[in-house]
Scaffold this active site. Structure first.
Site, PDB file in Angstrom:
ATOM      1  N   ILE A  58       0.826  -1.217   0.000  1.00 39.91           N
ATOM      2  CA  ILE A  58       0.000   0.000   0.000  1.00 39.91           C
ATOM      3  C   ILE A  58       0.862   1.270   0.000  1.00 39.91           C
ATOM      4  CG2 ILE A  58      -2.111  -0.980   1.010  1.00 39.91           C
ATOM      5  CD1 ILE A  58      -1.197   0.260   3.727  1.00 39.91           C
ATOM      6  N   SER A 123      -9.126  -0.480  16.329  1.00 41.94           N
ATOM      7  CA  SER A 123      -9.018  -1.435  17.430  1.00 41.94           C
ATOM      8  C   SER A 123      -9.507  -0.793  18.723  1.00 41.94           C
ATOM      9  CB  SER A 123      -7.539  -1.818  17.565  1.00 41.94           C
ATOM     10  OG  SER A 123      -7.296  -2.457  18.782  1.00 41.94           O
ATOM     11  N   TYR A 148       1.956   0.197  18.113  1.00 41.92           N
ATOM     12  CA  TYR A 148       0.865  -0.340  17.277  1.00 41.92           C
ATOM     13  C   TYR A 148      -0.433   0.415  17.550  1.00 41.92           C
ATOM     14  CZ  TYR A 148      -3.091  -3.181  15.968  1.00 41.92           C
ATOM     15  OH  TYR A 148      -4.308  -3.578  15.447  1.00 41.92           O
ATOM     16  N   LYS A 152      -2.812   3.156  15.166  1.00 34.69           N
ATOM     17  CA  LYS A 152      -4.259   3.093  14.860  1.00 34.69           C
ATOM     18  C   LYS A 152      -4.928   4.419  15.222  1.00 34.69           C
ATOM     19  CE  LYS A 152      -4.559  -1.004  13.230  1.00 34.69           C
ATOM     20  NZ  LYS A 152      -4.940  -1.249  11.845  1.00 34.69           N
TER      21      LYS A 152
END
Ligand code: NAD
Ligand code: WQD
Length: 345
Positions: A58, A123, A148, A152
């Site tokens: 991507i 998440s 992580y 998000k």
């Protein structure tokens, strides 16, 4: 046609299956860093329909531009990203580079191609550690404890800014709780590389004899049996929610309504680690060895979704319960003891 990035991975592959069964044509873009195309072959066996597969990243803008010119894409569902919480603390730049820079590159290519419908895998980690253990979307986001989780949250903020800047964007942010399970056929499922980090893949590898026992991280939490509680959601319920969310945002008339939607995806019913072990024993028919170990750093005692907004706005609710999650995981694990990996040699 729908572009599904990360579509050969765990949640992506189940969503591709649901999209094909709903009659959509699908292009999958995946760099195969954490998956194999065997999942897509299995989906073709199950559905009798094939997704177009493009191997790529991507972050590759030229590839994205070609993809948007070759295919008439109506909407993008973005699963592509790195997801291991522990690894992200050791390789933060890789996580920001892949997840945040990757999302920005994809959104820029979409913008230039005039494709402005986007469904994002977020998440429950974006809530941080609020006072309550039942999370509703109207809680402020908190301070996720890992790179992580922060990646998000950053992407969520970028999506809000993008939608504010241009009301033609239709964006669904889906906050998953704890995805588990596999398609009922036992042909596709979660395929972790190395020793699993998450509870259910770990339990199922103990059940199949690949790992000797489960470490239960802490039995002194303030919960009925002392072990931590989570809201586990069947991956097929999750996949259905992506279809519902995508359809819902595509119908929004942006003249009258904000097209930035956030939906929690969970069952609203938390289970403890020991309840999960017991339920898996019922599904596989034998004992799962476990030992009580110290708490894992960063874990919290209990949280679960208030999923009433997705019910009210999407008509979506999780249909599959704990025994479905366990039986489907066991069917996948016992039919494919090495996941897809033995097929790759
Ligand atoms: P997964 O690793 O199985 O799937 C991610 C897919 O993206 C893989 O197929 C991988 O090869 C691909 N990929 C990674 N980086 C890429 C890149 N730069 N370009 C193209 N492809 C790339 O993980 P999953 O469990 O299916 O998770 C899907 C998404 O949902 C992820 O964004 C993850 O952060 C998010 N999520 C997962 C969970 C969970 O517990 N599984 C919970 C909440 C959110
Ligand atoms: C569940 C429970 C562990 C393994 C993570 C991410 C979250 C989201 C989902 C991506 C906890 C216990 C686990 C083991 C154990 N992912 N456990 N022994 O930590 O709730 O959430 O996955 O967005 O962001 O943080 O899931 O499956 O790792 O743990 O006792 O070997 O099982 O302590 O209570 P978690 P998990």
């Amino acid at each position: 046609m729908i572009l599904v990035t990360g579509g050969s991975g765990y949640i992506g592959s189940h969503t591709v299956l649901v999209l094909l069964q709903a009659g959509f044509e699908v292009v999958v873009l995946d760099n195969l860093s954490n998956s194999s195309t065997v999942s897509l072959e299995r989906i073709a066996q199950i559905t009798g329909k094939k997704a177009v597969f493009i191997k790529g990243d991507i972050r590759n803008r030229a590839l994205l531009d070609k993809l948007f010119s070759d295919y008439l894409i109506e909407s993008v569902i973005n699963f592509a990203g790195l997801k291991a919480v522990g690894e992200s603390t050791k390789k933060p730049l890789a996580y920001y580079q892949c997840n945040v820079h990757g999302a920005c590159t994809l959104l820029e290519a979409m913008n230039d191609a005039g494709v402005k419908s986007f469904v994002f895998s977020s998440s429950a980690t974006v809530y941080g550690e609020p006072e309550t253990d039942c999370y509703h979307e109207n809680l402020p986001t908190g301070h996720p404890t890992s790179p992580y989780g922060r990646s998000k949250l950053m992407i969520e903020e970028i999506l809000k800014d993008l939608q504010t800047s241009d009301n033609e964007w239709k964006i669904a942010i889906l906050r998953y709780f704890n995805p588990v399970g596999a398609h009922q056929s036992g042909k596709i499922g979660e395929n972790p590389t190395g020793i699993p980090n998450n509870l259910l893949p770990y339990i199922s590898q103990v059940a199949i004899g690949k790992l000797p026992y489960l470490n239960v991280f802490g039995d002194d939490y303030n919960t009925p049996d002392g072990t931590a509680m989570r809201d586990y959601i069947h991956v097929m319920d999750l996949a259905e929610a992506h279809l519902d969310a995508m359809n819902a945002i595509m119908k929004i008339n942006t003249a009258n309504e904000s097209a930035l939607k956030i939906w929690n995806l969970g069952t609203g019913q938390p289970y403890s680690v020991l309840e999960m072990v017991k339920a898996f024993e019922d599904a596989c028919g034998h004992d799962i060895k476990y030992k009580i170990a110290p708490r894992r750093a960063g874990d919290i005692a209990k949280f679960y979704a208030d999923a009433s907004l997705a019910k009210a706005e999407l008509g979506w609710t999780a249909k599959l319960g704990l025994s479905d999650m366990m039986e489907d995981t066991w069917r996948w694990q016992s039919n494919n003891p090495n996941g897809y990996n033995h097929l790759l040699k």
